[in-house]
Design an enzyme around this catalytic site. Sequence first.
Site, PDB file in Angstrom:
ATOM      1  N   CYS A   2       1.137  -1.562   0.180  1.00 41.16           N
ATOM      2  CA  CYS A   2       0.248  -0.002   0.560  1.00 41.16           C
ATOM      3  C   CYS A   2       1.050   1.613  -0.371  1.00 41.16           C
ATOM      4  O   CYS A   2       2.079   1.406  -0.315  1.00 41.16           O
ATOM      5  CB  CYS A   2      -1.339   0.199   1.893  1.00 41.16           C
ATOM      6  SG  CYS A   2      -1.631  -1.382   1.449  1.00 41.16           S
ATOM      7  N   ARG A  52      -4.604   1.623  -0.990  1.00 47.90           N
ATOM      8  CA  ARG A  52      -4.647  -0.108  -0.505  1.00 47.90           C
ATOM      9  C   ARG A  52      -4.610  -0.401  -1.789  1.00 47.90           C
ATOM     10  O   ARG A  52      -5.286  -0.725  -2.901  1.00 47.90           O
ATOM     11  CB  ARG A  52      -5.634  -0.496   0.223  1.00 47.90           C
ATOM     12  CG  ARG A  52      -5.970  -2.159   0.521  1.00 47.90           C
ATOM     13  CD  ARG A  52      -7.141  -2.552   1.280  1.00 47.90           C
ATOM     14  NE  ARG A  52      -6.831  -3.663   1.507  1.00 47.90           N
ATOM     15  CZ  ARG A  52      -7.976  -4.477   1.948  1.00 47.90           C
ATOM     16  NH1 ARG A  52      -9.258  -3.674   2.302  1.00 47.90           N
ATOM     17  NH2 ARG A  52      -7.985  -5.779   2.177  1.00 47.90           N
ATOM     18  N   LEU A  53      -3.414  -1.638  -1.803  1.00 46.76           N
ATOM     19  CA  LEU A  53      -3.637  -3.130  -3.146  1.00 46.76           C
ATOM     20  C   LEU A  53      -4.050  -3.513  -2.219  1.00 46.76           C
ATOM     21  O   LEU A  53      -2.850  -4.342  -1.349  1.00 46.76           O
ATOM     22  CB  LEU A  53      -2.294  -2.247  -3.158  1.00 46.76           C
ATOM     23  CG  LEU A  53      -1.894  -4.152  -4.471  1.00 46.76           C
ATOM     24  CD1 LEU A  53      -2.413  -3.095  -5.474  1.00 46.76           C
ATOM     25  CD2 LEU A  53      -0.430  -4.342  -5.199  1.00 46.76           C
ATOM     26  N   ILE A  55      -3.995  -7.659  -1.016  1.00 47.66           N
ATOM     27  CA  ILE A  55      -3.489  -8.893  -1.433  1.00 47.66           C
ATOM     28  C   ILE A  55      -3.737  -9.707  -0.163  1.00 47.66           C
ATOM     29  O   ILE A  55      -4.271 -11.085  -0.651  1.00 47.66           O
ATOM     30  CB  ILE A  55      -1.756  -8.281  -1.144  1.00 47.66           C
ATOM     31  CG1 ILE A  55      -1.268  -7.284  -1.988  1.00 47.66           C
ATOM     32  CG2 ILE A  55      -1.229  -9.990  -1.563  1.00 47.66           C
ATOM     33  CD1 ILE A  55      -1.956  -7.636  -2.991  1.00 47.66           C
ATOM     34  N   ASN A  76       2.325   0.015   5.876  1.00 49.10           N
ATOM     35  CA  ASN A  76       1.947  -0.506   3.934  1.00 49.10           C
ATOM     36  C   ASN A  76       3.231  -1.682   4.591  1.00 49.10           C
ATOM     37  O   ASN A  76       4.911  -2.081   4.883  1.00 49.10           O
ATOM     38  CB  ASN A  76       3.147   0.628   3.535  1.00 49.10           C
ATOM     39  CG  ASN A  76       4.202   0.271   2.058  1.00 49.10           C
ATOM     40  OD1 ASN A  76       3.649  -1.271   1.256  1.00 49.10           O
ATOM     41  ND2 ASN A  76       5.182   0.828   1.463  1.00 49.10           N
ATOM     42  N   GLU A  78       4.067  -6.373   4.162  1.00 47.77           N
ATOM     43  CA  GLU A  78       3.268  -7.853   4.599  1.00 47.77           C
ATOM     44  C   GLU A  78       4.230  -8.185   5.844  1.00 47.77           C
ATOM     45  O   GLU A  78       5.397  -8.858   5.519  1.00 47.77           O
ATOM     46  CB  GLU A  78       2.883  -8.713   3.202  1.00 47.77           C
ATOM     47  CG  GLU A  78       2.666  -7.868   1.800  1.00 47.77           C
ATOM     48  CD  GLU A  78       1.306  -8.391   1.730  1.00 47.77           C
ATOM     49  OE1 GLU A  78       0.581  -8.655   3.215  1.00 47.77           O
ATOM     50  OE2 GLU A  78       0.487  -7.506   0.890  1.00 47.77           O
ATOM     51  N   ASP A 101      -3.565  -9.116   8.077  1.00 45.29           N
ATOM     52  CA  ASP A 101      -2.237  -8.954   8.888  1.00 45.29           C
ATOM     53  C   ASP A 101      -1.708  -7.526   9.760  1.00 45.29           C
ATOM     54  O   ASP A 101      -1.152  -7.487  10.374  1.00 45.29           O
ATOM     55  CB  ASP A 101      -0.588  -9.111   7.947  1.00 45.29           C
ATOM     56  CG  ASP A 101      -0.861  -7.957   6.889  1.00 45.29           C
ATOM     57  OD1 ASP A 101      -1.731  -7.526   6.535  1.00 45.29           O
ATOM     58  OD2 ASP A 101       0.544  -8.535   6.269  1.00 45.29           O
ATOM     59  N   SER A 367      11.195 -11.557  -6.738  1.00 43.47           N
ATOM     60  CA  SER A 367      12.115 -11.114  -7.151  1.00 43.47           C
ATOM     61  C   SER A 367      13.014 -11.213  -6.191  1.00 43.47           C
ATOM     62  O   SER A 367      13.330 -11.856  -5.005  1.00 43.47           O
ATOM     63  CB  SER A 367      12.183  -9.311  -7.162  1.00 43.47           C
ATOM     64  OG  SER A 367      13.506  -9.014  -7.720  1.00 43.47           O
TER      65      SER A 367
END
Length: 634
Positions: A2, A52-53, A55, A76, A78, A101, A367
């Site tokens: 986020c 907010r994204l 997930i 922001n 995880e 979370d 990544s």
Amino acid sequence: MCGTTGFIDFKKNSSKEILEKMTDTMFHRGPDGFGLEILEMKNFQLGFGHRRLSIIDLSEHSKQPMEVNGNWITFNGEIYNFKEIRAELEQLGESFHTNGDTEVILKSYAVWGKKCLERFIGMFAFVIYDKKKNQLFCARDRAGVKPFFYYQTDDLFLFGSELKTFHEHPNFKKELNLSAVGAFMQFGNVPSDLCIFENCHKLKAGHTLTFNLDKKTCETKQYWNVYDYYNAPKSKLSFVEAKVETEKIIQSAVDYRMVSDVPVGVFLSGGYDSACVAALLQKERSEKIKTFTIGVPDIGLNEAPYAKDVAKHLGTEHYEFNCTTKEAIELIDELPFNYDEPFADSSAIPTTLVSKMAREHVTVALSADGGDETFAGYNRYDFLSRYQKKLNKIPSFARKGTAYLMDKVSSEKLPVLRDKYNFHNRYEKLKGILRDPSSESIMLSVSQQFTDKQLMELMQESIHFPTTAYISKELKSALQSPLSYMMAIDYQTYLVDDILQKVDRASMTVSLEGREPLLDHRIIEFSAQLPDDFKYRNGEKKYILKEIVHQYIPKEMMDRPKMGFAIPIANWMQNELKNHVEEYISESKIKEQGLFNWTAVSNLKSRFFSGRKELDSKLWYLLMFQMWYERWMK
């Protein structure tokens, strides 16, 4: 993943409209929703903004800012092990209303205070308002995967995931920090905790910030330090035992990063780091994981064939994207907005391109950054191990004389070598190493484009040279080796301020969450205590990681020179971008700014266009600064 922002305003001149504008600058970080909250207190206003994204827990129950028992959070990142922590808290009598979370962080803080950080496996930057203590508690993850900027004056405190949020607050003053300008010209980024603006900082990786709202005081503290593990006694495990344990930890790290309620993929370059991540993920899964790679064939940047072979061998669902030089160059004009501060790593271009491609198929991409710093993968580690002792045996006058001759001979005039990967930049850096081949000097020579002397000639005014982690003395001399010295410094400098900043902005620009399994803190805590020859053995970089990968992918498929995301910036500036150079690095603009000495700048330009190709990075740094200045200071 986020975007967060907010303020403490002791003059109480802020408003919901201001907070909304600050939050909306980060729409790209969180297009799925937003939340605003302003707490009107007797002596201050406290604002929280969040994009907010979605997930984990896609419902509205996990909307932020979130409040529990009077404490507020905006977050922001995880926390990958949140389910285990939640179970522990439930055993202690806590109950939960969400499945995500964020609530776990807030209740962990309520139960354990600042020590909650010790339990978190993840990437995070969060702000908690502690009602009882009347304080703001902020924290950034150990490796610095997630960014956190803050701005402080007597009556105003701003915070945000990106610096651009501050520009929307009317009381933010964008005054250049000249020390930060100088540091950028040396390193190609602004090192933590510096910021390009006065009164601004980046919270350092592994640090907390506590703002006492009664006293209006701000204190930062380190809660995790990579040197604690480099300074610990070396492991007594055999190589085989260490390899088994290393694989076990990496396996746990990659599995945790598949925790998601949306599609997940993996960036695959065909190199060892990404192949390791993909192999460990695919080996126990019947469904095919999605892998992504990119190439720009017409500039010689094309790992796609290698990645395709690895993907085929592992059995992944593979996506390959080739772009043109034109598509790559067109991204350059977007960089000043995306990166907030001046940023000169040209591999931001292909990183953004591959992120765009991946976002068409997934919302989360793993990544493999951190493998080089953790397992000794950079060519400079190889150079140090092979040649430092030999260089020190050469008489000083001979080394310095060679460097003097190199100053007179253009790298472009050296046949064969001039066509090698990144040769021109390495040629320029080698001069500093020849003049002083100590570990400290080599570290600075490979990290800096402008030496202190060159920078003083470039800048219009004398500047203060800030103390950075590049000259850290934290590694105990009894345990110090040239390899561990460079790796520890890279972990706290180049990794966090260049690599992680690059990946965060490139991925979040297209609303893609990037996850970094090799930066799980358990991996570096273990590997830092391994003997050097487990990581670098007989000229073989990343030895232990390669031995793990060879269990899943044939060695002959993997053995090839390291490519990296090398962009031909010299050729571009001499051709397609020449108009950019002339426009942004003009006499009128340089003199109007008053930051740089036009004589030195003009000399740099003329020498570069006369054939001194090894000056390309210096000119590129200047171009990137000028483009940033035009975007944010005009």
